[in-house]
Design a protein around this motif. Structure first.
Motif, PDB file in Angstrom:
ATOM      1  N   UNK A 226       0.837  -1.208   0.000  1.00 37.06           N
ATOM      2  CA  UNK A 226       0.000   0.000   0.000  1.00 37.06           C
ATOM      3  C   UNK A 226       0.869   1.255   0.000  1.00 37.06           C
ATOM      4  N   UNK A 227       1.906   1.264   0.835  1.00 37.24           N
ATOM      5  CA  UNK A 227       2.770   2.440   0.903  1.00 37.24           C
ATOM      6  C   UNK A 227       3.425   2.735  -0.430  1.00 37.24           C
ATOM      7  N   UNK A 228       3.984   1.689  -1.039  1.00 36.28           N
ATOM      8  CA  UNK A 228       4.661   1.863  -2.335  1.00 36.28           C
ATOM      9  C   UNK A 228       3.637   2.309  -3.389  1.00 36.28           C
ATOM     10  N   UNK A 229       2.456   1.678  -3.363  1.00 37.50           N
ATOM     11  CA  UNK A 229       1.427   2.007  -4.361  1.00 37.50           C
ATOM     12  C   UNK A 229       0.963   3.449  -4.203  1.00 37.50           C
ATOM     13  N   UNK A 230       0.815   3.913  -2.959  1.00 37.02           N
ATOM     14  CA  UNK A 230       0.367   5.300  -2.759  1.00 37.02           C
ATOM     15  C   UNK A 230       1.412   6.279  -3.307  1.00 37.02           C
ATOM     16  N   UNK A 231       2.680   5.959  -3.100  1.00 34.00           N
ATOM     17  CA  UNK A 231       3.729   6.846  -3.645  1.00 34.00           C
ATOM     18  C   UNK A 231       3.615   6.892  -5.174  1.00 34.00           C
ATOM     19  N   UNK A 232       3.558   5.692  -5.774  1.00 37.01           N
ATOM     20  CA  UNK A 232       3.550   5.626  -7.245  1.00 37.01           C
ATOM     21  C   UNK A 232       2.275   6.273  -7.803  1.00 37.01           C
ATOM     22  N   UNK A 233       1.112   5.868  -7.251  1.00 36.33           N
ATOM     23  CA  UNK A 233      -0.151   6.390  -7.769  1.00 36.33           C
ATOM     24  C   UNK A 233      -0.258   7.883  -7.484  1.00 36.33           C
ATOM     25  N   UNK A 234       0.072   8.262  -6.238  1.00 32.38           N
ATOM     26  CA  UNK A 234      -0.040   9.664  -5.849  1.00 32.38           C
ATOM     27  C   UNK A 234       0.811  10.547  -6.733  1.00 32.38           C
ATOM     28  N   UNK A 235       2.061  10.163  -6.887  1.00 35.76           N
ATOM     29  CA  UNK A 235       2.978  10.985  -7.684  1.00 35.76           C
ATOM     30  C   UNK A 235       2.560  11.007  -9.150  1.00 35.76           C
ATOM     31  N   UNK A 236       2.148   9.838  -9.653  1.00 32.64           N
ATOM     32  CA  UNK A 236       1.729   9.754 -11.052  1.00 32.64           C
ATOM     33  C   UNK A 236       0.502  10.604 -11.317  1.00 32.64           C
ATOM     34  N   UNK A 237      -0.482  10.526 -10.390  1.00 32.01           N
ATOM     35  CA  UNK A 237      -1.713  11.287 -10.591  1.00 32.01           C
ATOM     36  C   UNK A 237      -1.465  12.785 -10.464  1.00 32.01           C
ATOM     37  N   UNK A 238      -0.690  13.150  -9.436  1.00 34.24           N
ATOM     38  CA  UNK A 238      -0.451  14.588  -9.242  1.00 34.24           C
ATOM     39  C   UNK A 238       0.320  15.148 -10.439  1.00 34.24           C
ATOM     40  N   UNK A 239       1.328  14.382 -10.897  1.00 38.71           N
ATOM     41  CA  UNK A 239       2.086  14.840 -12.071  1.00 38.71           C
ATOM     42  C   UNK A 239       1.165  14.917 -13.286  1.00 38.71           C
ATOM     43  N   UNK A 240       0.263  13.917 -13.404  1.00 34.19           N
ATOM     44  CA  UNK A 240      -0.692  13.905 -14.510  1.00 34.19           C
ATOM     45  C   UNK A 240      -1.628  15.104 -14.430  1.00 34.19           C
ATOM     46  N   UNK A 241      -2.142  15.358 -13.211  1.00 35.04           N
ATOM     47  CA  UNK A 241      -3.037  16.501 -13.012  1.00 35.04           C
ATOM     48  C   UNK A 241      -2.330  17.809 -13.345  1.00 35.04           C
ATOM     49  N   UNK A 242      -1.094  17.893 -12.892  1.00 37.74           N
ATOM     50  CA  UNK A 242      -0.320  19.114 -13.124  1.00 37.74           C
ATOM     51  C   UNK A 242      -0.205  19.363 -14.628  1.00 37.74           C
ATOM     52  N   UNK A 243       0.171  18.304 -15.335  1.00 40.04           N
ATOM     53  CA  UNK A 243       0.333  18.427 -16.784  1.00 40.04           C
ATOM     54  C   UNK A 243      -1.009  18.711 -17.443  1.00 40.04           C
ATOM     55  N   UNK A 244      -2.045  18.055 -16.902  1.00 43.38           N
ATOM     56  CA  UNK A 244      -3.390  18.252 -17.438  1.00 43.38           C
ATOM     57  C   UNK A 244      -3.804  19.713 -17.294  1.00 43.38           C
ATOM     58  N   UNK A 245      -3.574  20.261 -16.100  1.00 41.34           N
ATOM     59  CA  UNK A 245      -3.954  21.657 -15.846  1.00 41.34           C
ATOM     60  C   UNK A 245      -3.148  22.584 -16.761  1.00 41.34           C
ATOM     61  N   UNK A 246      -1.849  22.289 -16.882  1.00 41.83           N
ATOM     62  CA  UNK A 246      -1.000  23.135 -17.732  1.00 41.83           C
ATOM     63  C   UNK A 246      -1.504  23.095 -19.179  1.00 41.83           C
ATOM     64  N   UNK A 247      -1.771  21.876 -19.653  1.00 40.36           N
ATOM     65  CA  UNK A 247      -2.228  21.749 -21.052  1.00 40.36           C
ATOM     66  C   UNK A 247      -3.573  22.426 -21.252  1.00 40.36           C
ATOM     67  N   UNK A 248      -4.485  22.211 -20.265  1.00 39.09           N
ATOM     68  CA  UNK A 248      -5.812  22.811 -20.394  1.00 39.09           C
ATOM     69  C   UNK A 248      -5.706  24.333 -20.347  1.00 39.09           C
ATOM     70  N   UNK A 249      -4.820  24.830 -19.486  1.00 39.21           N
ATOM     71  CA  UNK A 249      -4.623  26.282 -19.393  1.00 39.21           C
ATOM     72  C   UNK A 249      -4.128  26.809 -20.745  1.00 39.21           C
ATOM     73  N   UNK A 250      -3.150  26.100 -21.302  1.00 43.55           N
ATOM     74  CA  UNK A 250      -2.593  26.529 -22.587  1.00 43.55           C
ATOM     75  C   UNK A 250      -3.656  26.433 -23.681  1.00 43.55           C
ATOM     76  N   UNK A 251      -4.398  25.333 -23.680  1.00 44.85           N
ATOM     77  CA  UNK A 251      -5.327  25.075 -24.789  1.00 44.85           C
ATOM     78  C   UNK A 251      -6.666  25.801 -24.677  1.00 44.85           C
ATOM     79  N   UNK A 252      -7.001  26.298 -23.467  1.00 42.21           N
ATOM     80  CA  UNK A 252      -8.316  26.943 -23.361  1.00 42.21           C
ATOM     81  C   UNK A 252      -8.263  28.363 -22.817  1.00 42.21           C
ATOM     82  N   UNK A 253      -7.154  28.779 -22.224  1.00 42.41           N
ATOM     83  CA  UNK A 253      -7.165  30.089 -21.566  1.00 42.41           C
ATOM     84  C   UNK A 253      -6.058  31.018 -22.060  1.00 42.41           C
TER      85      UNK A 253
END
Lengths: 410, 240
Positions: A26-53
């Motif tokens: 669980x600990x290892x999975x939370x690190x991997x999933x957490x970091x992957x999702x946050x990095x994904x969200x970050x990139x998602x927000x950046x791309x959406x900001x660029x593409x829509x705003x």
């Protein structure tokens, strides 16, 4: 032999050890999933900001308000022919948008909306429309018609063909109002825009705001987003002191920082989980040590040194840690790889965000591509193993301090 | 190594060995100024009532414990000032142990249990497995190399323990009540086996026991009472 001994001792009490193992997984999975999702969200927000705003570079009047539904039109920018030519030559695409905030009145109801006056020819060169869903007219053929967002439709109960009143100040400060037919509904993928936004074609914008060639925003897209800073600096020079320019990075800094806070929180959760795993492993190894006092005594009688006893029990912690880390990294890595390739449809989440309105100003793409990072995977696995090894040191030391003469006859 | 020409080689010697526990009014002398030595090839029993100091003496001889005062020599090597690590090295290479409860490592097979002793004694890896199989064959377990302790009878487990003790060719084997957990027939077979090993390999066996069957086979019986040697009896040891 030690490794074999450790492995068999771990599998001997597999039910008890499985609990410790699950904590490591669980600990290892939370690190991997957490970091992957946050990095994904970050990139998602950046791309959406660029593409829509904002595109990669945005220029707006100096001290232009960037929060809330405030879009003054009294101080606007003018792009001269030289600058236009320079932008044509140095960007992948650029456009002008006039942002204004009219009152939209339908019968007895009214609301302040965020209106984008856009050029249908150049706007798609900066803001792709592949995530748009439209009903009725499009911005290309709207003429004097208004395209509203699903949020405005819901709030005011607007139907296609309704005539509404748009009331705003003109660039010269006068009050202007027009009866405008609603000819379309567009969903752009930007939650704020989709909740309280309307899109006005150029003729309608011009008729309402009377801004001439001036505009509130100049937006540019580049071939590579890391070229944004130099373009922003040059554009700033060309537009003069009455303008301020910003790169996509500056525009998303607050959001990215919020994501980094979220990242830190997830790291803390992962740490707590791994601390629990460490406690579990320490407890498991301690129980193993107390259950196997005679075995420890026997090994000491056979010539195993105290350091050897420590190594044996730490190896057992290591076996548990490695097993948990491999399992955790494999499961979470497989999930992250899958989501990084196929993406996650964010439509239901965005719908919730639209209802709540909390994320009005946070653009989010409908698809989230999480980040699959082998480095994170490896780092999380190593961290999990290290925690397991660290947790087993204390009980291993206790085991090594058992007097062999007593232990052997326990 | 001691090699006094004409006199038997002393494998182990205690000189004025005293072991006390507690202090003041609660002071207990588990061993009280014991001086005794054991020669190569002996088959000796340490005898005495409970609390007489048998186990303490074996712990000293086996370097599992150190005396409060006095000396312990193994193969003429003084051990009082040796570190825990060096004591472990002597145990690994020169002393074999056989316990009342067999004390096999439950997750290892018979041959792995024997191999563990060789590994800890830093024996060369070449032929290590072969030596272990030979040792098990010598104690009559040629068919049971890969059985775990819980798949073996008590007698078979004790045979594995004997193979484990002997595989490294130790100078001394310490057997603490080796027949206490065995029925009389199995116990007799185990004792005969140890006697055979003693005669064939000239390994010194030192027993602690109450078992008359063991006493009958001993060639020397050292009687302890209240931590002191009260009698040192030499026998022909042909009983059984």
């Amino acid at each position: 032999m030690f490794l074999r001994l450790a492995f068999r001792n771990v599998t001997r009490n597999w039910q008890r050890n499985a609990l410790s193992l699950v904590s490591v997984v669980a600990g290892v999975a939370v690190i991997v999933l957490g970091r992957g999702f946050v990095a994904g969200f970050k990139e998602n927000i950046i791309r959406a900001q660029i593409d829509t705003v904002s595109g990669h570079v945005v220029a707006r009047p100096l001290d232009y308000p960037v929060a809330g539904v405030q879009h003054p039109v009294d101080e606007l920018l003018t792009v001269d022919a030289d600058t236009a030519t320079w932008l044509d030559a140095n960007t992948a695409g650029w456009t002008k948008r006039l942002m204004f905030a009219p009152r939209l009145v339908k019968g007895q109801d009214a609301m302040r909306v965020r209106a984008i006056g856009m050029d249908p020819t150049t706007d798609p060169t900066v803001f792709p429309r592949d995530q748009w869903t439209t009903e009725g007219c499009s911005v290309d053929d709207a003429g004097m018609g208004l395209i509203v967002s699903p949020g405005v439709v819901r709030i005011l109960g607007i139907e296609m063909g309704d005539v509404v009143i748009l009331e705003t100040r003109t660039a010269s400060g006068a009050i202007n109002a027009l009866n405008v037919p609603v000819c379309g509904v567009a969903k752009t993928g930007n939650p704020g825009q989709d909740r309280i936004g309307v899109i006005a074609p150029p003729t309608l914008t011009s008729e309402l705001v009377r801004h001439g060639e001036a505009t509130s925003h100049v937006l540019a897209k580049l071939d590579h987003r890391d070229q944004a800073a130099s373009l922003a600096a040059e554009l700033q020079k060309r537009l003069g002191e009455g303008a301020e320019t910003a790169t996509w990075e500056e525009e998303t800094r607050a959001l990215v920082e919020a994501q980094e806070m979220r990242q830190a929180m997830l790291d803390i959760i992962a740490f707590v989980l791994l601390a629990m795993a460490a406690t579990g492993i320490a407890n498991t190894v301690l129980m193993a040590a107390y259950e196997r006092v005679r075995e420890i005594g026997t090994l000491r009688a056979l010539g195993l040194t105290r350091r050897g006893v420590v190594s044996l029990f730490v190896t057992e912690g290591l076996v548990m840690g490695v097993a948990g880390a491999i399992l955790g990294a494999a499961l979470s890595g497989a999930a992250m790889y899958n989501w990084s390739v196929k993406g996650i449809d964010m439509t239901p989440l965005i719908a919730e965000m639209e209802k709540g309105g909390t994320y009005d100003n946070i653009p989010v793409s409908t698809m989230l591509w999480v980040e699959f990072s082998p480095a994170t995977l490896l780092g999380a696995a190593i961290f999990g193993v290290a925690i397991a090894v660290f947790a087993s040191i204390y009980p291993a030391l206790l085991a090594s301090r058992m007097p062999p003469a007593e232990a052997v006859r326990a | 190594m001691a090699s006094n020409t004409g006199s038997p080689r002393i494998i182990c010697a205690l000189r004025g060995a005293t072991k006390t526990y507690g202090e003041g009014a609660t002071l207990v002398r588990a061993l009280d100024d014991v001086t005794v030595s054991f020669e190569a090839g002996e088959f000796t029993v340490i005898s005495g009532p409970s609390g007489s100091g048998k186990t303490t003496l074996l712990n000293m001889v086996g370097l599992l414990d150190v005396p409060t005062s006095g000396e312990v020599e193994i193969d003429s090597q003084h051990t009082e000032k040796l570190s825990s690590r060096n004591l472990a090295a002597i145990r690994a290479q020169r002393i074999g142990f056989i316990f009342q409860s067999f004390n096999l490592v439950p997750v290892l097979t018979a041959v792995e249990n024997v191999e563990l002793a060789l590994q800890l004694s830093d024996a060369p890896t070449a032929n290590r497995r072969k030596r272990c199989e030979d040792a098990l064959t010598a104690v009559g377990l040629g068919e049971h190399f890969h059985r775990r302790p819980n798949q073996l009878s008590g007698g078979q487990q004790q045979r594995v323990a004997i193979a484990r003790a002997l595989v490294k060719d130790p100078a001394l084997v310490i057997a603490d009540e080796p027949t206490a957990n065995l029925d009389s027939v199995t116990g007799a077979k185990i004792l005969d086996l140890m006697r055979q090993m003693n005669e064939e390999r000239q390994v010194t066996f030192l027993f602690s026991t109450h078992d008359p069957m063991v006493m009958d086979r001993a060639r020397r019986v050292v009687h302890l009472r209240d931590g002191k040697v009260v009698e040192d009896e030499r026998r022909n040891g042909d009983g059984g």
